[in-house]
Design an enzyme around this catalytic site. Structure first.
Site, PDB file in Angstrom:
ATOM      1  N   GLY A 193     -36.721  85.107 -23.743  1.00  0.00           N
ATOM      2  CA  GLY A 193     -37.171  84.768 -22.394  1.00  0.00           C
ATOM      3  C   GLY A 193     -36.047  85.021 -21.419  1.00  0.00           C
ATOM      4  O   GLY A 193     -34.880  85.115 -21.830  1.00  0.00           O
ATOM      5  N   CYS A 196     -33.465  85.395 -29.733  1.00  0.00           N
ATOM      6  CA  CYS A 196     -32.822  85.497 -28.425  1.00  0.00           C
ATOM      7  C   CYS A 196     -32.873  84.144 -27.701  1.00  0.00           C
ATOM      8  O   CYS A 196     -32.280  83.183 -28.154  1.00  0.00           O
ATOM      9  CB  CYS A 196     -33.449  86.626 -27.605  1.00  0.00           C
ATOM     10  SG  CYS A 196     -32.450  87.086 -26.186  1.00  0.00           S
ATOM     11  N   TYR A 197     -33.618  84.015 -26.611  1.00  0.00           N
ATOM     12  CA  TYR A 197     -33.709  82.726 -25.930  1.00  0.00           C
ATOM     13  C   TYR A 197     -34.185  81.635 -26.887  1.00  0.00           C
ATOM     14  O   TYR A 197     -33.720  80.494 -26.837  1.00  0.00           O
ATOM     15  CB  TYR A 197     -34.668  82.846 -24.742  1.00  0.00           C
ATOM     16  CG  TYR A 197     -34.819  81.582 -23.935  1.00  0.00           C
ATOM     17  CD1 TYR A 197     -33.797  81.163 -23.092  1.00  0.00           C
ATOM     18  CD2 TYR A 197     -35.977  80.810 -24.017  1.00  0.00           C
ATOM     19  CE1 TYR A 197     -33.929  79.996 -22.352  1.00  0.00           C
ATOM     20  CE2 TYR A 197     -36.117  79.641 -23.277  1.00  0.00           C
ATOM     21  CZ  TYR A 197     -35.088  79.239 -22.446  1.00  0.00           C
ATOM     22  OH  TYR A 197     -35.215  78.087 -21.710  1.00  0.00           O
ATOM     23  N   HIS A 220     -32.954  91.515 -31.164  1.00  0.00           N
ATOM     24  CA  HIS A 220     -34.413  91.688 -31.192  1.00  0.00           C
ATOM     25  C   HIS A 220     -34.846  92.490 -32.415  1.00  0.00           C
ATOM     26  O   HIS A 220     -34.798  93.715 -32.396  1.00  0.00           O
ATOM     27  CB  HIS A 220     -34.886  92.368 -29.903  1.00  0.00           C
ATOM     28  CG  HIS A 220     -34.759  91.470 -28.722  1.00  0.00           C
ATOM     29  ND1 HIS A 220     -35.721  90.559 -28.364  1.00  0.00           N
ATOM     30  CD2 HIS A 220     -33.736  91.292 -27.845  1.00  0.00           C
ATOM     31  CE1 HIS A 220     -35.325  89.872 -27.315  1.00  0.00           C
ATOM     32  NE2 HIS A 220     -34.117  90.297 -26.978  1.00  0.00           N
ATOM     33  N   GLU A 242     -37.742  92.942 -33.363  1.00  0.00           N
ATOM     34  CA  GLU A 242     -39.074  93.518 -33.153  1.00  0.00           C
ATOM     35  C   GLU A 242     -39.038  94.905 -32.527  1.00  0.00           C
ATOM     36  O   GLU A 242     -40.038  95.605 -32.551  1.00  0.00           O
ATOM     37  CB  GLU A 242     -39.922  92.567 -32.291  1.00  0.00           C
ATOM     38  CG  GLU A 242     -39.503  92.403 -30.834  1.00  0.00           C
ATOM     39  CD  GLU A 242     -38.393  91.373 -30.620  1.00  0.00           C
ATOM     40  OE1 GLU A 242     -37.701  91.011 -31.606  1.00  0.00           O
ATOM     41  OE2 GLU A 242     -38.201  90.946 -29.472  1.00  0.00           O
ATOM     42  N   ASP A 277     -62.728 101.591 -28.101  1.00  0.00           N
ATOM     43  CA  ASP A 277     -63.025 100.159 -28.208  1.00  0.00           C
ATOM     44  C   ASP A 277     -64.524  99.909 -28.430  1.00  0.00           C
ATOM     45  O   ASP A 277     -64.914  99.196 -29.357  1.00  0.00           O
ATOM     46  CB  ASP A 277     -62.571  99.403 -26.948  1.00  0.00           C
ATOM     47  CG  ASP A 277     -61.097  99.571 -26.688  1.00  0.00           C
ATOM     48  OD1 ASP A 277     -60.384  99.972 -27.625  1.00  0.00           O
ATOM     49  OD2 ASP A 277     -60.659  99.326 -25.552  1.00  0.00           O
ATOM     50  N   LYS A 316     -54.579  97.312 -29.695  1.00  0.00           N
ATOM     51  CA  LYS A 316     -55.182  98.651 -29.688  1.00  0.00           C
ATOM     52  C   LYS A 316     -54.922  99.431 -30.986  1.00  0.00           C
ATOM     53  O   LYS A 316     -55.820 100.065 -31.521  1.00  0.00           O
ATOM     54  CB  LYS A 316     -54.609  99.429 -28.501  1.00  0.00           C
ATOM     55  CG  LYS A 316     -55.273 100.738 -28.224  1.00  0.00           C
ATOM     56  CD  LYS A 316     -56.541 100.496 -27.454  1.00  0.00           C
ATOM     57  CE  LYS A 316     -57.096 101.750 -26.872  1.00  0.00           C
ATOM     58  NZ  LYS A 316     -58.205 101.438 -25.959  1.00  0.00           N
TER      59      LYS A 316
END
Ligand code: XMP
Length: 543
Positions: free
Chosen positions: A86, A113-114, A200, A202, A258, A398
């Site tokens: 954050g 992180c945060y 991070h 990710e 979709d 997606k």
């Protein structure tokens, strides 16, 4: 999405970019019988990516606003809890705080992180601005493998984005790694079941990030990695059957990924209780209408009402050149045609919508019943349609929708179709009326572009690639004759979410081939130009 699309505007397949909803719990039904990890969002720019990576590891993951409270988290019976990054400093007034009850849920907690700084601060460690901020690539030194770094190199690269750093871990915690500006870049307490990482894992710039998450999910949380496209299908089929019973269901098919995947899932569950409606407004790309019919009616044997409504739409567009007026005209006509078709189906109680998880996060949740949001995928349907919604993609990102589509046997072309705006080619005949003649010319030019881009193997790399036909003519010379012809604009962009975009650096020889083919095949065209505007300042579409 562009707010001007509003009610009456038609909607694209592009999943709109996401902002974290702050006011409500974002509700999706977690699949039965698969393990879940909850990610609490403290406003970090990569929070959604964390949830996606966890899912890529095979564990279902939901992103919830940080303030939902321990009961909401516990209700999901997650295998683990992640506190995201954050922008705040733990010392700032009003910074999102850690609810200590989250640490009493008896599940492993990982702060990123945060999230790590929050844990350190709350548990008596020392968090302070580092001498140097760390943004971007950083060298990480593993001091102690602990549960996260087993089998990984002692020296590795990671991606950092922080000013504050953990200078001292809380008592009882073992520092696992450090970097130049982060004396404690990772820590763990086996006893308390708490882990923290400053970098991070990710993002793709952390090469061992996936291994680290995997180690935590598998080795610490003991999660069963069973979340796959096949498990999504199985789960949704059960749910749809339970929701629908013997009822009749309508689905508006647009030909985009979709609505196509949603329709296939529902069909898998309830077969002929589903009727799809495909409104061909004559504003599609070349052969697209035929492909939809061939795929769904002929191949998947889905009951499909395909309406050739080109004349009606062209009549509504006659004399209309203002972009918003075009959108309104198309949206209004779409509703009319759809309602007429729905009336033929008779006593349908349910409507399928291709709402994605990013739409859910963006709109702050909701229970998914009763009313229809105008910006969702069927295309500008009014709010007072009294259908109960079936939203089988509501929990999916997606890329997961694509994986489910592929698993269900959807053609590769449909699975990977670039986003296409609801009002179609009408808003690419720019500055003038979308007549049949202009739309046909644009369709032909667009088909050459698509063909060349596919042959060059670039289709999937581009967010969108298309042609624009502005209402101008320019002078040229062809043979020995002066011409006064049409201009075709090539627009090709890369993007992650359509909120920002960059113009694609298509190879010169490809551009050359596209331009020659257009000029040689389309006698009306004497000039081809390339749009090199990013977004911002330009938008992706021209109007
Ligand atoms: P812009 O042009 O605003 O487009 O950068 C962002 C994304 O939205 C699509 N788009 C639309 N989609 N109805 C839609 O369903 C519309 O009226 C519309 N206008 C733009 C555009 O193709 C891009 O993916």
């Amino acid at each position: 999405m562009n707010p001007s699309y509003g009610p009456g505007g038609l909607v694209t397949d592009a999943s709109a970019a996401t902002e974290i909803a702050d006011e409500a719990t974002v509700e999706v039904q977690a699949p039965a019988a698969v393990d879940e990890v909850v990610v609490l969002d403290y406003g970090g720019q990569y929070s959604q990516v964390i949830a996606r990576r966890i899912r890529e590891c095979g564990v279902f993951s939901e992103l919830l606003p940080h303030h939902v409270g321990p009961d909401e988290v516990a209700r999901r019976r997650p295998k683990g809890l992640i506190l995201s990054g954050g922008p705040a400093s733990v010392h700032a007034d009003g910074a999102p705080a850690l609810d200590p009850r989250l640490l009493e849920l008896d599940i492993p907690v990982l702060g990123i992180c945060y999230g790590m700084q929050l844990l350190a601060h709350a548990l008596g460690g020392q968090v302070q601005p580092a001498d140097d901020a760390e943004y971007g690539r950083a060298d990480l030194r593993v001091l102690e493998p602990g549960r996260l770094f087993g089998g990984l190199p002692a020296d590795q690269t990671c991606w950092m984005s922080h000013r504050d750093a953990v200078l001292r871990a809380p008592d009882g915690f073992t520092p696992l790694a450090s970097s130049q500006a982060s004396p404690v870049a990772a820590f763990e307490s086996l006893e308390r079941g708490i882990w923290g990482i400053q970098f991070h894992p990710e993002v793709s710039h952390t090469p061992f990030g996936r291994d680290i998450l995997d180690a935590w999910l598998r080795g610490v949380c003991g999660a069963d990695m069973a979340w796959t496209a096949a498990s999504v299908i199985e789960d949704q089929v059960q749910r749809i059957r339970a929701q629908v019973g013997e009822g009749r269901v309508i689905c508006g098919l647009s030909g985009g990924v979709d609505s196509s995947v949603a329709a296939l899932l529902v069909h898998r569950a309830i077969g002929d209780q589903l009727t799809c409606v495909f409104v061909d407004h004559g504003l599609m790309r070349k052969n697209e209408g035929e492909q939809v019919v061939a795929s769904f009616r002929d191949r998947f044997k889905i009951v499909l009402r395909a309406v050739d409504a080109e004349d009606r739409f062209l009549a509504r567009l006659a004399g209309v050149s203002d972009p918003e007026a075009k959108r309104k005209a198309i949206g209004g006509e779409f509703i009319r045609v759809f309602e007429e078709e729905a009336a033929h189906i008779g006593n349908a109680r349910f409507l399928v919508q291709g709402t994605l998880y990013s739409d859910v996060i963006e709109s702050g949740g909701g229970t998914g019943t009763a009313t229809i949001k105008s910006h969702h995928n069927v295309g500008g349907l009014p709010e007072d349609l009294e259908f109960e919604l079936i939203e089988p993609l509501r929990a999916l990102f997606k890329d997961e929708v694509r994986a489910v589509g592929a698993e269900l046997g959807l053609d590769e072309r449909l699975v990977w179709r670039q986003p296409f705006p609801g009002p179609g080619l009408a808003i690419r005949v720019v500055g003038g009326e979308a007549t049949k003649q202009r739309l046909d010319l644009l369709r032909d030019a667009d088909s050459i572009l698509q063909d060349e881009i596919r042959r060059a193997g670039l289709y999937r790399e581009l967010w969108q690639s298309f042609c624009v036909l502005p209402d101008v003519r320019t002078v040229g010379v062809q043979g020995d004759e002066r011409t006064y012809g049409a201009v075709i604009v090539i627009r090709a962009v890369t993007s992650d979410d359509a909120m920002t975009a960059d113009w694609a650096r298509l190879p010169y020889d490809l551009l050359q081939r596209i331009a020659s083919r257009m000029i040689n095949r389309l006698p009306e065209v004497n000039r081809v130009v390339l749009d090199i505007t990013s977004k911002p300042p330009g938008t992706i579409e021209w109007e």
